[in-house]
Design an enzyme around this catalytic site. Structure first.
Site, PDB file in Angstrom:
ATOM      1  N   LYS A 120       0.837  -1.193   0.000  1.00  0.00           N
ATOM      2  CA  LYS A 120       0.000   0.000   0.000  1.00  0.00           C
ATOM      3  C   LYS A 120       0.878   1.251   0.000  1.00  0.00           C
ATOM      4  O   LYS A 120       1.954   1.262   0.616  1.00  0.00           O
ATOM      5  CB  LYS A 120      -0.908  -0.039   1.229  1.00  0.00           C
ATOM      6  CG  LYS A 120      -1.992   1.022   1.288  1.00  0.00           C
ATOM      7  CD  LYS A 120      -2.878   0.782   2.504  1.00  0.00           C
ATOM      8  CE  LYS A 120      -3.933   1.849   2.697  1.00  0.00           C
ATOM      9  NZ  LYS A 120      -4.761   1.599   3.909  1.00  0.00           N
ATOM     10  N   SER A 150      -9.444   1.844   3.307  1.00  0.00           N
ATOM     11  CA  SER A 150      -8.603   2.579   2.390  1.00  0.00           C
ATOM     12  C   SER A 150      -7.596   1.705   1.632  1.00  0.00           C
ATOM     13  O   SER A 150      -6.912   2.195   0.733  1.00  0.00           O
ATOM     14  CB  SER A 150      -7.828   3.653   3.169  1.00  0.00           C
ATOM     15  OG  SER A 150      -6.971   3.058   4.150  1.00  0.00           O
ATOM     16  N   SER A 160     -10.152  -0.680   7.220  1.00  0.00           N
ATOM     17  CA  SER A 160      -9.462  -0.452   5.952  1.00  0.00           C
ATOM     18  C   SER A 160      -8.809  -1.677   5.342  1.00  0.00           C
ATOM     19  O   SER A 160      -8.358  -1.631   4.195  1.00  0.00           O
ATOM     20  CB  SER A 160      -8.411   0.653   6.116  1.00  0.00           C
ATOM     21  OG  SER A 160      -9.031   1.904   6.246  1.00  0.00           O
TER      22      SER A 160
END
Length: 518
Positions: free
Chosen positions: A106, A187, A211
């Site tokens: 990420k 996210s 997330s």
């Protein structure tokens, strides 16, 4: 000669381009990490070939075709890393389960290489991480190929209350691989979509509240949000030190466990994290094939369902599977949820972000050093940074920069007590439970830049606030959209949650991947 063909010849693999792409090679995206590792050990596959296979899939489906926007950046050193690991395997043997395995990170996880770490924001595009995140160094040591960075909800969905999952000024709008007009949640949007689309063997996400598990659920992949402290947070763009954690995302429970084991380690520099119990990491392993759930008591948190008939039907099928495999289900139960917990959690996040983002920015080479500077940058670059939603949370956090205030301490104590002692722990203790089960989230909702995220349901909050483990894994579909099953326990209960997840996954059988068109 096109790059992919040149690399294919060097790797000893046949990778084709165009409408017949990948026709001459095995579908590596369907193989487990163990199967890929076995193929490399048997000289049927190289890390070089596997890396280029995934790069070709990214080019075919992420940059073109459905244009998923899951991968924000390719590591320019990926090929060289793979080549070096192949040479090392030939000379010295394998380092372990992740040797030569491509992994995506990420975009809020620091890498001290030629890749950026921006949390999706243009504000950080001109600065560099000062060092690898602790988990990145562990992955390098394990022999993983760092393939690239994944797109994400900018600033991990903590810039505005109206933020849209998976949108970032740097990476654009990520799209769900099962239905491109629908959300992928966030996210860790790009990490989840990349796993669903087969862009790498493994991916790393992060979670403050939902997330990992929410995008895992709506994208039909496995996500593990571990106990706070099992994976170091050093080198991750922070929101809240009391809730932030990285975690693995994968297409199977076994693959997620391998990645979890590789990242798990105590870190004295992560001073806010509790110590890992002695011998705990060795317990993070898959049960033997054909295992059952005899002797386990699982509570059905019914108040976390009931918001969609289709989701409820998927839950009933999953419960029948757990019961058939020997679990004793206590149903119905109610997970206590204090009505003030959401407000208290937001207060905590505002104070911890307001006080924590500056020290993180100070570790970077160049770029903004304060939250005030970030806010000013977004105003200056409003056309690119603020076209869809604002930065109201940034502005609020700027006024909550001291954790010495009583408002912070009291909100943290109340929310932790409500989620942990009086919430998950109270329910587990009262009924002598090993775990709780619930649907993770409703079906993926339409991407809506006007109204923002409009998802139904959610099982993430209590475990996120308490710092407890939470696993989501695919359980079924509602009109073609994946639905995840959540398994939640108390601190350091990952071994039993992994056992439940593995047995359920084996009983469920293969989960259908999305149908992608070049």
């Amino acid at each position: 000669m096109p790059r992919v063909l040149m690399r294919a010849l060097l790797c000893g693999a046949s990778l084709l381009v165009g409408a017949s792409a990948f026709a001459a090679t095995p579908a590596y995206e369907t193989m487990s990490v163990a199967e890929l590792q076995a193929a490399m050990e048997n000289h049927q596959l190289s890390s070089c070939a596997l890396t280029d296979y995934y790069l070709a899939r990214i080019a075919q489906y992420d940059r073109r075709g459905p244009n998923l926007h899951a991968v924000i950046e390719i590591n320019p050193e990926a090929d060289a890393i793979a080549d070096a690991l192949d040479a090392e395997r030939a000379a010295k043997g394998s380092r372990g389960p992740l040797h030569g395995i491509p992994v995506l990170l990420k975009d809020n996880i620091d890498t001290a290489d030629r890749m950026l770490t921006t949390a999706g924001s243009l504000a950080l595009a001109g600065s560099r991480a000062g060092a690898d995140a602790a988990l990145v160094q562990r992955l390098r040591d394990a022999g993983a190929v760092l393939l690239g960075k994944t797109n994400m909800s900018e600033w991990a969905n903590f810039r505005s209350r109206r933020s849209i999952s998976g949108w970032s000024a740097r990476g654009g709008q990520t799209r769900n691989a099962y239905a491109q007009d629908r959300s992928h949640c966030g996210s860790s949007s790009g990490s989840a979509v990349a796993m669903a689309a087969g862009f790498a063997a493994l991916a790393v996400g992060t979670e403050t509240d939902g997330s990992i598990v929410c995008p895992g659920s709506v994208n039909g992949v496995v996500g593990i949000k571990p106990t706070l402290g099992l994976i170091s947070r050093r080198g991750i763009v922070p929101i809240a030190f009391s809730q932030d954690t990285a975690g693995p995302m994968a297409r199977s429970v076994g693959d997620a466990v391998e990645l979890l084991r590789a990242m798990a380690a105590s870190d004295a520099a992560d001073r806010a994290a509790p110590a890992i119990p002695a011998g705990f990491i060795a317990q993070l392993r898959m049960p033997a094939a054909g295992g059952d759930l005899q002797g386990l008591r699982i509570g059905v948190a019914r108040n976390l369902s009931g918001y969609h008939d289709g989701v409820d039907a998927v839950l009933e099928t999953a419960l029948a599977t757990l019961k058939a495999r020997g679990a004793q289900l206590l149903d119905p139960l109610t997970l206590p949820r204090d009505p003030s917990i959401a407000a208290d959690e937001l207060t905590v996040l505002l104070y911890e972000f307001g006080s924590g983002i500056g020290p993180y920015l100070a570790t970077r080479r160049g770029g903004p050093k304060t939250l005030q500077t970030l806010i000013a940058f977004n105003h200056t670059m409003s056309t690119q940074e603020l076209p869809l939603f604002g930065q109201d949370l940034f502005v609020q956090a700027q006024a909550h920069s001291s954790r010495d205030e009583a408002a912070y301490r009291e909100a943290r104590a109340r929310s932790l007590r409500a989620a942990g002692r009086d919430g998950i722990d109270a329910l587990l203790r009262a009924h002598k439970l090993d775990a709780l089960v619930a649907p993770t989230k409703g079906p993926a909702w339409l991407i809506d830049p006007v109204l923002g995220d409009l998802g139904l349901g959610g099982a993430a909050q209590s475990a996120a606030i308490a710092g407890y483990p939470h696993i989501t894994l695919p359980a079924g579909f509602v009109q073609g959209l994946p639905i995840g099953l959540s398994l939640i326990g108390s601190a350091w209960s990952e071994p039993v949650l992994i056992r439940i997840a593995a047995v359920f996954e084996q009983a469920r059988g293969p989960f259908p991947a999305p149908l992608l068109s070049p």
